[in-house]
Write an enzyme that holds these catalytic residues in place. Structure first.
Site, PDB file in Angstrom:
ATOM      1  N   GLU A 146       0.858  -1.191   0.000  1.00  0.00           N
ATOM      2  CA  GLU A 146       0.000   0.000   0.000  1.00  0.00           C
ATOM      3  C   GLU A 146       0.891   1.237   0.000  1.00  0.00           C
ATOM      4  OE1 GLU A 146      -3.449  -0.230   2.401  1.00  0.00           O
ATOM      5  OE2 GLU A 146      -3.800   1.926   2.423  1.00  0.00           O
ATOM      6  N   ARG A 147       0.622   2.138  -0.940  1.00  0.00           N
ATOM      7  CA  ARG A 147       1.443   3.348  -1.106  1.00  0.00           C
ATOM      8  C   ARG A 147       2.917   2.994  -1.330  1.00  0.00           C
ATOM      9  NH1 ARG A 147      -3.151   5.817  -2.162  1.00  0.00           N
ATOM     10  NH2 ARG A 147      -4.527   5.928  -0.356  1.00  0.00           N
ATOM     11  N   ASN A 190      -3.302  -1.678   7.671  1.00  0.00           N
ATOM     12  CA  ASN A 190      -4.627  -2.114   7.228  1.00  0.00           C
ATOM     13  C   ASN A 190      -4.516  -3.629   7.078  1.00  0.00           C
ATOM     14  OD1 ASN A 190      -5.775   0.475   7.028  1.00  0.00           O
ATOM     15  ND2 ASN A 190      -4.955   0.760   4.971  1.00  0.00           N
ATOM     16  N   GLU A 273     -10.170   4.809   9.423  1.00  0.00           N
ATOM     17  CA  GLU A 273     -10.402   4.486   8.010  1.00  0.00           C
ATOM     18  C   GLU A 273     -10.989   3.087   7.843  1.00  0.00           C
ATOM     19  OE1 GLU A 273      -6.541   5.372   6.191  1.00  0.00           O
ATOM     20  OE2 GLU A 273      -7.131   7.465   6.022  1.00  0.00           O
ATOM     21  N   ARG A 306      -1.695   3.465  17.064  1.00  0.00           N
ATOM     22  CA  ARG A 306      -1.644   4.662  16.208  1.00  0.00           C
ATOM     23  C   ARG A 306      -2.735   5.667  16.564  1.00  0.00           C
ATOM     24  NH1 ARG A 306      -2.026   3.945  10.595  1.00  0.00           N
ATOM     25  NH2 ARG A 306      -0.299   5.288  10.004  1.00  0.00           N
ATOM     26  N   ARG A 323     -10.793  17.926  10.616  1.00  0.00           N
ATOM     27  CA  ARG A 323      -9.975  16.707  10.722  1.00  0.00           C
ATOM     28  C   ARG A 323      -8.665  16.956  11.469  1.00  0.00           C
ATOM     29  NH1 ARG A 323      -8.041  12.856   5.682  1.00  0.00           N
ATOM     30  NH2 ARG A 323      -6.107  12.135   6.647  1.00  0.00           N
ATOM     31  N   ASP A 352      -2.006  14.377   7.209  1.00  0.00           N
ATOM     32  CA  ASP A 352      -1.553  13.112   6.645  1.00  0.00           C
ATOM     33  C   ASP A 352      -0.353  13.297   5.721  1.00  0.00           C
ATOM     34  OD1 ASP A 352      -1.421  10.495   5.984  1.00  0.00           O
ATOM     35  OD2 ASP A 352      -3.284  10.412   4.853  1.00  0.00           O
ATOM     36  N   GLU A 374       5.691   9.384  13.946  1.00  0.00           N
ATOM     37  CA  GLU A 374       5.659   8.645  12.681  1.00  0.00           C
ATOM     38  C   GLU A 374       5.905   9.573  11.499  1.00  0.00           C
ATOM     39  OE1 GLU A 374       2.478   5.516  12.112  1.00  0.00           O
ATOM     40  OE2 GLU A 374       2.154   6.558  10.213  1.00  0.00           O
ATOM     41  N   GLU A 380       4.201   9.047  -0.623  1.00  0.00           N
ATOM     42  CA  GLU A 380       2.806   9.073  -1.064  1.00  0.00           C
ATOM     43  C   GLU A 380       2.391  10.437  -1.610  1.00  0.00           C
ATOM     44  OE1 GLU A 380       0.033   7.929   1.980  1.00  0.00           O
ATOM     45  OE2 GLU A 380      -1.710   8.275   0.701  1.00  0.00           O
ATOM     46  N   TRP A 513     -13.506  13.350   3.073  1.00  0.00           N
ATOM     47  CA  TRP A 513     -12.238  13.078   3.755  1.00  0.00           C
ATOM     48  C   TRP A 513     -11.746  14.210   4.652  1.00  0.00           C
ATOM     49  CZ3 TRP A 513     -10.228   8.261   3.822  1.00  0.00           C
ATOM     50  CH2 TRP A 513     -10.716   7.358   2.864  1.00  0.00           C
TER      51      TRP A 513
HETATM   52  O1  GCW Z   1      -1.655   8.226   4.311  1.00  0.00           O
HETATM   53  C1  GCW Z   1      -2.836   7.479   4.436  1.00  0.00           C
HETATM   54  C2  GCW Z   1      -2.813   6.522   3.304  1.00  0.00           C
HETATM   55  C3  GCW Z   1      -3.399   5.186   3.610  1.00  0.00           C
HETATM   56  C4  GCW Z   1      -2.821   4.683   4.920  1.00  0.00           C
HETATM   57  C5  GCW Z   1      -3.204   5.648   6.016  1.00  0.00           C
HETATM   58  C6  GCW Z   1      -2.614   5.289   7.370  1.00  0.00           C
HETATM   59  C7  GCW Z   1      -2.223   2.451   5.518  1.00  0.00           C
HETATM   60  O2  GCW Z   1      -3.445   7.107   2.197  1.00  0.00           O
HETATM   61  O3  GCW Z   1      -3.079   4.343   2.537  1.00  0.00           O
HETATM   62  O4  GCW Z   1      -3.234   3.374   5.227  1.00  0.00           O
HETATM   63  O5  GCW Z   1      -2.736   6.933   5.714  1.00  0.00           O
HETATM   64  O6  GCW Z   1      -1.626   5.899   7.751  1.00  0.00           O
HETATM   65  O7  GCW Z   1      -3.133   4.422   8.035  1.00  0.00           O
END
Ligand code: GCW
Length: 651
Positions: A146-147, A190, A273, A306, A323, A352, A374, A380, A513
């Site tokens: 993922e990413r 995830n 999410e 997290r 957010r 994010d 983190e 990304e 979002w």
């Molecule tokens: O940055 C976002 C991403 C998701 C990611 C999420 C997270 C792993 O778009 O892909 O999921 O954050 O940090 O949990």
């Protein structure tokens, strides 16, 4: 590894050791690793290595002595020179390994000059970790990683842990140890169906990966789903206060430690999410984390919980929900309730991993809770390893930021980065993205280090002395260049929804979002002040709350994160917001063009394969930067009607 880029550990980096006489004292698996490294270098360059596990000092004519004096797991080492001999002393085996890599980094300089007082080296942070967002099975939407922008997973292939290819995992552990990283989480936060089973019936596969990383002092962690007792244990609930649930976790954890005695712990993304979490049972995140903490406690394991918890189904019309506030609002009331082996893992910014965000106000606001900061090495939102974007200065700014007098680095117990590595021959897709991984590790070891010096260190190790000034020029300002041609003044987003590559100014504007810029014909930005906005600015300590509260004192680069202002608003730089947008977007593209020219001039110095890969990616970066420039400039010209003061071409 055949066909794999040696990154910052080319054979040549071991020449100064490999041509000399080394004595290694001490025993144990990590000392074996150190011995193996030196022996291999000597085999290549003609030096010699002796091993002496007895306690008595041996007088021989050695140039380098690497000695382990104790049996603890400590990471500290001392380095010194006297009587024409270089000495590394450590009381823990990891320390000896880090001391060896210190000598490698110094190169010839480690063996020259007169006596050198013993210096002590110790990591500022005990836990320096990479989180892999790797899926075991290829996910239909997110792919395998993922990413991920560096090919498939290093750990998983064809739906299982790599078999004979674990040599590559070992080589990865070696690279990580050489920049100071000591922990890895091997699967995505995830947690999908197949990956959930890693905790139970597939733990043997995790144990194999752990076995490949262990010789380099790296502990393995696992991301687990909060719903595991239901998904895997067939319990009717995952309520953290339910006795059967607690017993299930205790038993599952015991079996994990049977398979992996030095297992690091769990990483958990809960109520985030769409991932399951304690909210479903009316329990708090401290209840959830502490349940896992209790299961890990007997074995010395840690739960990384997290803080990325927010409403991802927001109504864009609702202006009260912000957010950016979410992590602080959710977690600050829980300060003091988390177990001693629970670490709250907080993204460095409140949103994010945008190219520019303020430091998360949650950092420093929970003095009685252990903290992991983190970062995101995987690019990304910063060009997806097609653009050069060296993040050292961003991370360094975060670590030096003082929320309330004390720098972030001193508030944190751990530093974590989302890995940017895959099975790509260059490890990181873009060969220059290796600099991010290396810099992360070195900053986690020494957060107040000068990132520019770390960059030079990486360049020297990976490329030798030839191309150093050119490479420095290409990388050093690349984060600010990227910022210039993408979303302006801290407002963020404006990316294509879903995959997040390339511009789409309104891509997320009417989405659920919570990521809006609110541009209209008069102005742009999010009012997060206390007086007229969402109140987010008030989450900071008094000094920063006041700085951020007013557009007059808010730093330019964060202006639109905190305020909605008119296009004609004059920045502290003296420019209007709209002219700043135009200027930076033209400049950003010019800077990419300049970097491309510098790279072209390095053709003979960096090796043909690397040169070709970067040159090819530079083409894409330039195309994309132009696209960003033209979409952003055209959008704001059309919205505002204000022409560019320099009459440049806008569409
Ligand atoms: O940055 C976002 C991403 C998701 C990611 C999420 C997270 C792993 O778009 O892909 O999921 O954050 O940090 O949990």
């Amino acid at each position: 590894m055949q066909g794999v880029d040696p990154a910052w550990l080319p054979d040549e980096a071991f020449r100064p050791i490999g041509t000399r006489r080394t004595l290694i004292r001490g025993s144990g698996p990590l000392v074996d690793t150190v011995h193996g490294e030196v022996a291999e270098a000597c085999g290549r360059f003609g030096g010699s290595v002796s091993r002496d596990s007895a306690a008595a000092p041996e007088p021989g004519p050695y140039d380098l002595v690497l000695e382990l004096t104790g049996t603890e797991g400590g990471e500290t080492y001392t380095f010194g020179r006297g009587d024409g001999r270089t000495t590394v002393t450590a009381s823990g085996a990891s320390g000896l390994l880090y001391g060896l890599f210190h000598v490698v980094r110094l190169g010839e300089a480690a063996f020259h000059g007169g006596d050198r007082q013993r210096e002590q080296h110790a990591p500022a942070l005990a836990l320096r970790m990479l989180d892999h967002w790797d899926n075991v099975a290829v996910h239909p939407v997110m792919g395998q990683v993922e990413r991920g922008y560096a090919g498939g997973s290093l750990f998983w292939a064809d739906g299982r842990a790599r078999g004979e290819l674990l040599g590559r995992v070992r080589a990865y552990g070696r690279l990580l140890a050489a920049c100071g990283i000591n922990a890895v989480a091997v699967n995505n936060v995830n947690v999908h169906e197949a990956e959930a089973r890693l905790l139970t019936d597939r733990i043997g596969e995790v144990a194999r990966i752990a076995g490949a990383l262990r010789p380099y002092g790296i502990r393995t962690h696992l991301s687990v789903t909060f719903a595991a007792p239901m998904v895997l244990g067939e319990l009717p609930t995952a309520d953290p206060l339910d006795e059967a649930v607690r017993a299930w976790w205790a038993e599952a954890t015991a079996r994990v430690y049977e398979a992996i005695p030095d297992f690091g712990g769990f990483v958990v993304k809960a109520d985030s999410e769409g991932q399951p979490g304690p909210f479903a049972y009316g329990r708090s995140h401290a209840d959830g984390a502490n349940m896992l903490g209790a299961a890990l406690e007997p074995y010395g394991g840690t739960v990384h919980w997290r803080a990325f918890v927010y409403d991802h189904r927001q109504d864009w019309r609702d202006r009260r929900t912000d957010r950016a506030r979410a992590a602080y609002d959710h977690f600050v009331p829980l300060d003091g309730q988390f177990a001693g082996n629970a670490v709250l893992q907080v993204k460095h910014g409140p949103m994010d991993f945008q190219v520019r965000e303020p430091v998360s106000p949650l950092i420093g606001a929970m003095p009685r809770t252990r903290l992991a900061v983190e970062m995101q090495a995987t690019q990304e939102y910063t060009g997806q390893q097609r653009h050069v974007c060296w993040l050292g200065p961003l991370w360094s700014e975060v670590l030096r930021f003082r929320p309330d007098g004390v720098p972030v680095a001193d508030l944190a117990d751990a530093m974590v980065a989302v890995s940017n590595v895959g099975d790509d021959p260059f490890w990181t897709g873009h060969p220059l993205a290796q600099a991010n991984l290396y810099t992360f590790g070195r900053l986690a070891w020494q957060p107040d280090a000068d990132p520019g010096a770390i960059l030079d260190e990486w360049i020297r190790l990976a490329f030798g002395p030839g191309p150093s000034s050119g490479l420095h020029a290409v990388l050093d300002g690349s984060w600010r260049t990227y910022e210039k041609y993408t979303a302006p003044l801290g407002v963020g987003w404006m990316v294509q929804p879903g995959h997040h590559y390339g511009p789409s100014v309104d891509g997320y504007e009417y989405s659920p979002w919570g990521t809006y810029h609110f541009a209209d014909r008069d102005g742009i930005g999010v009012d997060r002040s206390v007086t007229t906005g969402t109140g987010y600015a008030g989450q900071y300590s008094k000094w920063w709350a006041e700085v951020y509260e007013s557009p007059d004192t808010c730093p330019d680069e964060l202006l639109l994160f905190f305020h909605h202002v008119a296009y004609g608003h004059v920045l502290r730089s003296g420019k209007t917001v709209i002219q700043h947008i135009y200027d930076t977007h033209f400049e950003g593209v010019e800077e990419v063009e300049a970097a491309q020219r510098v790279w072209a001039g390095l053709a003979d110095l960096v090796g043909p394969a690397r040169h070709a890969r970067v040159a090819e990616l530079h083409e894409e970066q330039l195309r994309s930067a132009r696209e960003w420039r033209d979409q952003i400039n055209s959008y704001f010209l059309r919205k505002s009607g204000v022409p560019d003061a320099h009459g440049r071409r806008i569409y």
